[in-house]
Design a protein around this motif. Structure first.
Motif, PDB file in Angstrom:
ATOM      1  N   GLU A   5       0.833  -1.198   0.000  1.00  0.00           N
ATOM      2  CA  GLU A   5       0.000   0.000   0.000  1.00  0.00           C
ATOM      3  C   GLU A   5       0.867   1.247   0.000  1.00  0.00           C
ATOM      4  O   GLU A   5       2.056   1.204   0.332  1.00  0.00           O
ATOM      5  N   GLY A   6       0.253   2.341  -0.430  1.00  0.00           N
ATOM      6  CA  GLY A   6       0.992   3.591  -0.506  1.00  0.00           C
ATOM      7  C   GLY A   6       0.050   4.770  -0.556  1.00  0.00           C
ATOM      8  O   GLY A   6      -1.157   4.624  -0.375  1.00  0.00           O
ATOM      9  N   VAL A   7       0.623   5.916  -0.880  1.00  0.00           N
ATOM     10  CA  VAL A   7      -0.188   7.140  -0.966  1.00  0.00           C
ATOM     11  C   VAL A   7      -0.127   7.650  -2.413  1.00  0.00           C
ATOM     12  O   VAL A   7       0.961   7.860  -2.950  1.00  0.00           O
ATOM     13  N   LEU A   8      -1.312   7.791  -2.981  1.00  0.00           N
ATOM     14  CA  LEU A   8      -1.381   8.236  -4.379  1.00  0.00           C
ATOM     15  C   LEU A   8      -1.507   9.753  -4.404  1.00  0.00           C
ATOM     16  O   LEU A   8      -2.353  10.330  -3.714  1.00  0.00           O
ATOM     17  N   LYS A  13       3.476   7.149  -3.741  1.00  0.00           N
ATOM     18  CA  LYS A  13       4.560   7.433  -2.791  1.00  0.00           C
ATOM     19  C   LYS A  13       4.490   6.498  -1.571  1.00  0.00           C
ATOM     20  O   LYS A  13       3.451   5.869  -1.329  1.00  0.00           O
ATOM     21  N   PHE A  14       5.576   6.472  -0.874  1.00  0.00           N
ATOM     22  CA  PHE A  14       5.695   5.769   0.410  1.00  0.00           C
ATOM     23  C   PHE A  14       5.419   4.266   0.308  1.00  0.00           C
ATOM     24  O   PHE A  14       4.835   3.669   1.204  1.00  0.00           O
ATOM     25  N   VAL A  15       5.842   3.675  -0.785  1.00  0.00           N
ATOM     26  CA  VAL A  15       5.773   2.211  -0.893  1.00  0.00           C
ATOM     27  C   VAL A  15       7.173   1.684  -0.572  1.00  0.00           C
ATOM     28  O   VAL A  15       8.135   1.969  -1.312  1.00  0.00           O
ATOM     29  N   PRO A  16       7.338   0.975   0.509  1.00  0.00           N
ATOM     30  CA  PRO A  16       8.673   0.515   0.889  1.00  0.00           C
ATOM     31  C   PRO A  16       9.271  -0.417  -0.166  1.00  0.00           C
ATOM     32  O   PRO A  16       8.544  -1.180  -0.816  1.00  0.00           O
TER      33      PRO A  16
END
Lengths: 327, 175
Positions: free
Chosen positions: A233-236, A248-251
């Protein structure tokens, strides 16, 4: 009257009329056309009567032809029609009784405030509902005077010399009155288009997912795996070019590949299933970087559609009807 | 007066039939002319001067519903009616044969002259036997219609003269 006088009179008449005829022959066509049309117009009522008589006589002929058909064929047709009439009669009675029943239910609901149909108390209190809305931008900007009208005024601090800059946000024709509130999802063709950023009484502002200020938590689903479990999961967010999105923020510890699907992350529980957003078209990261650098192509085909659907939650009528029942 | 009103009504009906259902009456590519049939009937039942006026009027009306120059049929109708002997007109007791012969002569003169003049003015006149045969067929057909109309008028006494006409008949006896 003598013979000579009569002949002279006839000659005079013939001469005058003959001269008139010669004048008519010599007249150009455009001048004689008006005379022709004048005479022809007098035949219009008569020709209408004749055409009516012709049509009616044709119908009478058709009627006369009917009895010449064989009796057997006529009997068959009659039986088929009678059967059809019977079927329609029974259907009519069925619908009539259904109509009476429904009318009774409505009248009892109006009188007692209790519906005849009973809902279950275990039904969810709120359910998702799609509200159809129109984008107002096109209608307004097409008008020559519209560009000069703003929805804000001196109360918001607008003065005479202020510059007016074009905003990217779109305006939809539904507002608070229709249950629209901030952060509600806006869909087009069952894919995510954006979200509501401001909700007025009659209109609301829509922010597209490609807008640089857009933020939303999303899930990544591996492509062609057939699994319905999110791999990460991440931030679109939107991008500066307003065409693609950035995830963003996908490890980098999470597996990501080009072609993976992006869906909304369901948190409220009102949605039965997540909404599709788009596909990953670029995914890369440096060795020392903590997060992936991912580019997403939104699935929406038209960035400025005429109609959109706003995903809202409404009270469940089944649950409400159950609530009205005595304990 | 009543006679003239009947003639006017007949003229209107004939022109109406000519512009609406003329095709229904075509036999072997021969087209009848209803207004000319009425013209024959009217002219042969009126005094010479009245016949001239009627010929001019009906000729003019035929021109309005036909192609080509306006006034051609009017001119020919006046000419043909004018050249015929005055004794041919306004005869009360006239046999069917006499009527048909006079009508055929008048009709042939009128139709041939008007068609030739019209084609001549348009520059398309090419005399050939087929043209003459068809035109003569039209003349015969038209005379036949005129005869039927005359007989119908005789039976129903539509063309009977009023007192004024009777006086006029006495005057015409001098002619």
């Amino acid at each position: 009257m003598s013979k000579g006088i009569l002949i002279l009179k006839s000659f005079k008449t013939a001469s005058v009329l003959g001269f008139l005829a010669l004048v008519l022959i010599c007249l150009p066509e455009d001048q004689t056309d008006s005379i022709r049309n004048l005479v022809r117009e007098s035949f219009v009522p008569g020709s209408e009567i004749i055409s009516w008589v012709k049509n009616n006589s044709a119908q009478i002929k058709e009627i006369k032809v009917e009895p010449s058909k064989s009796n057997e064929e006529t009997d068959k047709k009659t039986i088929a029609l009678e059967t059809e009439i019977e079927l329609l009669k029974s259907r009519f009675l069925k619908l009539k009784s259904q109509n009476i029943k429904l009318n009774h239910q409505i009248s009892s609901f109006q009188n007692n405030g209790k519906p005849e149909f009973k809902g279950k108390k275990t039904e969810p209190l709120f359910i998702p509902n799609l509200l159809e809305a129109r984008i107002l931008g096109k209608e307004i900007t097409n008008k020559p005077y519209a560009k000069q009208i703003l929805k804000i005024g001196s109360r918001e601090g607008v003065s005479k010399e202020n510059l007016v800059l074009q905003a990217e946000d779109l305006l939809v024709d539904q507002g608070n009155q229709q249950g629209i509130s901030v952060d509600q999802m806006v869909l087009t063709g069952r894919t995510l288009l954006g979200r509501i950023t401001q909700a007025g009484l009659h209109t609301s502002t829509l922010q597209l997912i490609t807008d640089p200020d857009f933020r939303s938590r999303v899930h990544i689903y591996p492509a062609d795996s057939g699994e319905s479990i999110a791999s990460g999961e991440g931030v679109l967010t939107g991008s500066k070019n307003n065409i693609n999105c950035i995830l963003k923020f996908v490890p980098t510890t999470q597996p990501v590949s080009v072609g993976d699907d992006i869906y909304t992350k369901e948190t409220t529980g009102s949605l039965p299933s997540p909404v599709y957003i788009g596909k990953i078209i670029e995914a890369s990261h440096q060795q020392d970087e903590q997060f992936w650098s991912i580019k997403v192509q939104p699935a929406m085909k038209n960035r400025h559609p005429d109609r959109v659907q706003v995903l809202r939650t409404i009270p469940n009528p089944k649950r409400l009807s159950a609530k009205l029942e005595p304990e | 007066m009543i006679q003239h009103i009947i003639f006017m009504v007949l003229t209107y009906i004939a022109l109406l039939l000519q512009v609406t259902i003329r095709e229904e009456f075509i036999i072997y590519s021969i087209v009848p002319s209803f207004p000319v049939a009425v013209l024959l009937l009217v002219c042969l039942h009126s005094k010479s001067r009245q016949a001239l006026i009627w010929a001019g009027l009906i000729g003019f009306l035929i021109d309005t519903v036909s192609r080509g120059e306006l006034g051609v049929t009017m001119f020919c109708a006046l000419l043909c009616t004018g050249v015929l002997p005055a004794a041919w007109f306004n005869r009360k007791k006239i046999s069917l044969i006499q009527f048909s012969i006079r009508a055929l002569i008048l009709c042939s003169l009128l139709i041939f002259s008007s068609m030739i003049l019209r084609q001549f003015l348009q520059g398309t006149f090419e005399p050939n036997p087929e043209f003459f045969m068809t035109t003569f067929g039209t003349c015969c057909y038209t005379v036949l219609i005129a005869m039927v109309l005359r007989q119908f008028g005789m039976i129903t006494r539509l063309f009977r003269r009023n007192s004024h006409s009777r006086l006029a008949n006495q005057e015409s006896a001098y002619i």
